[in-house]
Design an enzyme around this catalytic site. Structure first.
Site, PDB file in Angstrom:
ATOM      1  N   CYS A   1      15.357  52.425  37.497  1.00 62.28           N
ATOM      2  CA  CYS A   1      16.517  51.749  38.052  1.00 62.28           C
ATOM      3  C   CYS A   1      16.503  51.836  39.569  1.00 62.28           C
ATOM      4  O   CYS A   1      15.649  52.474  40.174  1.00 62.28           O
ATOM      5  CB  CYS A   1      17.807  52.343  37.493  1.00 62.28           C
ATOM      6  SG  CYS A   1      18.042  54.083  37.874  1.00 62.28           S
TER       7      CYS A   1
ATOM      8  N   THR B   1      -5.090  52.912  53.524  1.00 64.92           N
ATOM      9  CA  THR B   1      -5.590  53.173  52.171  1.00 64.92           C
ATOM     10  C   THR B   1      -4.518  52.944  51.109  1.00 64.92           C
ATOM     11  O   THR B   1      -4.810  52.548  49.986  1.00 64.92           O
ATOM     12  CB  THR B   1      -6.160  54.607  52.067  1.00 64.92           C
ATOM     13  OG1 THR B   1      -6.869  54.744  50.839  1.00 64.92           O
ATOM     14  CG2 THR B   1      -5.071  55.659  52.132  1.00 64.92           C
TER      15      THR B   1
END
Length: 581
Positions: free
Chosen positions: A23, A357
């Site tokens: 949620c 990355t």
């Protein structure tokens, strides 16, 4: 004063639906603007719970409110938040997470639960012990906003590794905003001339605010409730017993028992469970253990595993072998370089970072999550995040100057997970309303592993994560070639050995970022100036979406003990491609 509630329900066609814990949470305390205008900001995180939204203001505080997004449910109001129960009418709770030990705590502490929500245990613990001890007793992942109108307090807290995200701002005049993602706060209106300073809430901490009659707040205490190197307080209620001996045989037995328990407790779900499978050691151990336990627990469906890559990528081939070995229902998603490059802007929007990355590795995971959401009914997704940081799995650990230095680096990486790998795993799955589970970041498992002698945890015989691999040797849980497969970065392993995702990105950036821009990079972007064209492009996209928010990233992820200018394992002299191993 009556409570004003606005509920908007969206419907989907998920085949299996009951209470889900994925949620988005959002709250304002002391807003100077009309709340009906402010609540539009809460819709920026609707992807975290695409099926139901609730907006509720607080009795007696017309400028305080909660917003909550929920994943698909059967009973439209079951499990909606803020959570309130008759026993504690003065407590309001909005939380995102899963509490795996809520049943045990209820039994041990004789709590009389009034709902079936695992988060209800927070209310009982808070009432009995206060917020710091409450947080320390939670075995799970969580970010919470707890309002105590009786004592006029607002409390915030986030799990040890920040698996569940949370951001906040606090203005000089006491206006507090809180949200699962920073994007839900950037357009909140306030009376100040300068932008609000939105920051990530620190993992492993709780913060307490005094709530004034005006609805404004004042921070009075921020305190760490758990450090990753210490055994968690909730261990006293755990049923797994371990030997305290550092005898190698006993250590391996403890590692196996704790890891299996970490996976088992995360089976708590009413939604279909699946698992990301790259074919590397970590995801393979998670998937194999998950399939084994699902069979023992008699789950009514086969475990689905998911991999992404090009046809000849190392990950696709390895994942295929693992799936065949463990008997999962395996799905492969074909990945093209063009699709990946096209997805970068969306990925950066969801990540809220420009770390090199993190973005590279997120593209594949984002596209895979999109497939899972659109083509399958798996919603609870297991993954192998955290293992490399915990078990010294990165290739640069071979260059650690000493076992002590390696152990210290491991702790640093664990504390920074919320900036990098955990952020990637949460945002790429949450973008499509999936619920992430990461057993390698189980509190007891991580605390035990980091308590082991430093010499036991370093790479051995030229192999990183040797102790973890050795612990599962001879069990036939996964194929031996996978058990001893060398570390392959996710962003590198998903494409061809002939031409990697890394190489393709560099070539693309040559055509979109010119040399003149690079020469001025340190002036254009004084904070974390990009050193490569790829980094420059990512930063441009980030600044376009989140102008002036570069401070959200304190530093780039880079290997240590090596003179590296790029985070890819493929750029390191100690890296050996799969074909050479």
């Amino acid at each position: 004063m009556k409570i004003t509630v606005i509920i908007i329900i969206f419907r989907t066609k998920l085949k299996i639906s009951r209470s889900g814990k994925m949620c988005g949470i959002w709250a304002l305390f002391g807003s100077d603007e009309c709340l009906s205008v402010q609540c539009t900001s809460a819709m920026k995180i609707s992807h975290r719970g695409p099926d139901a939204f609730r907006f509720e203001n607080v009795n007696g505080f017309t400028n305080c409110c909660f917003g909550f997004h929920r994943l698909a449910i059967v009973d439209q109001l079951y499990g909606m938040q803020p959570l309130r129960i008759k026993k504690f009418p003065f407590l309001w709770l909005c939380y995102n997470g899963e509490i795996y030990n809520h049943h045990k705590l209820g039994e041990q502490l004789d709590f009389d639960y009034q709902t079936k929500m695992d988060g209800e245990v927070l209310l009982h613990l808070y009432d009995r012990f206060g917020v710091k001890k409450m947080a320390s007793l939670l075995d799970g992942v969580f970010a919470f906003i707890l309002l105590d109108t009786s004592n006029r307090k607002v409390c915030l807290g986030r799990d040890t590794y920040g698996v569940r995200p949370m951001f906040k701002f606090l203005t000089e005049d006491g206006f507090l905003g809180v949200c699962s993602e920073a994007k839900g706060l950037i357009n909140v209106s306030h009376g100040l001339t300068s932008p609000t300073n939105i920051v990530a809430f620190p993992p492993g901490f709780v913060e307490i605010f005094d709530l004034k009659p005006t609805g404004k707040v004042q921070s009075i205490q921020i305190e760490e409730f758990h450090c990753c190197t210490k055994e968690p307080a909730h261990a006293m209620y755990d049923s797994v017993e371990m030997s305290t001996s550092f005898n190698e045989k006993m250590v391996k037995s403890n590692i196996k028992a704790l890891f299996e328990n970490a996976v088992k407790k995360r089976l708590m779900a009413h939604r279909r469970i699946g698992c990301l499978l790259s074919g590397g050691l970590d995801s393979s151990l998670v998937a194999a253990t998950l399939v084994k336990l699902a069979t023992e627990e008699k789950l009514p469906y086969p475990i689905q595993t998911f991999s992404i890559g090009t046809d000849d990528s190392p990950d696709i081939l390895a994942a295929r072998k693992v799936a065949a070995h463990i008997g999962s229902e395996h799905h492969e998603v074909n990945f093209s370089i063009e699709e990946g490059i096209e997805a970068v802007e969306e990925v950066i929007f969801h990540l809220e970072t420009y770390d090199i990355t993190t973005i590279r590795a997120s593209v594949g995971m984002y596209l895979l999550s999109k497939y899972i959401r659109q083509k399958t009914d798996s919603v609870v997704i297991f993954s192998g995040e955290g293992s490399d940081e915990l078990t010294q799995g990165y290739i640069y650990f071979h260059k650690a100057p000493s076992p002590k230095a390696a152990a210290e680096e491991s702790v640093r990486l664990m504390k920074e997970l919320f900036l990098f790998d955990v952020l990637r795993a949460d945002r790429t799955t949450a973008a499509f309303g999936l619920e992430l589970r990461v057993p390698f970041l189980d509190h007891r498992f991580t605390a035990y592993y980091m308590s082991l002698p430093e010499e036991m945890r370093i790479p051995k015989n030229g192999v990183e994560k040797h102790l973890l691999r050795d612990a599962f040797k001879g069990l036939n849980l996964i194929p031996d070639e996978i058990l001893w497969r060398r570390k392959e970065a996710f962003s590198d392993g998903l494409t061809s050995l002939k031409k990697s995702w890394y190489t393709s990105l560099q070539e693309h950036m040559e055509s979109v970022v010119n040399d003149d821009l690079m020469e001025k990079a340190h002036k254009t972007f004084p904070h974390n100036p990009p050193r490569t064209k790829e980094a420059y492009f990512f930063r441009q996209v980030f600044e376009k979406q989140y102008p002036g928010r570069a401070q959200w990233l304190s530093h780039y992820w880079m290997p240590r003990w090596i003179n590296a200018t790029d985070p890819s394992a493929r750029t390191l002299t100690i890296y050996k491609p799969v074909k050479d191993q």
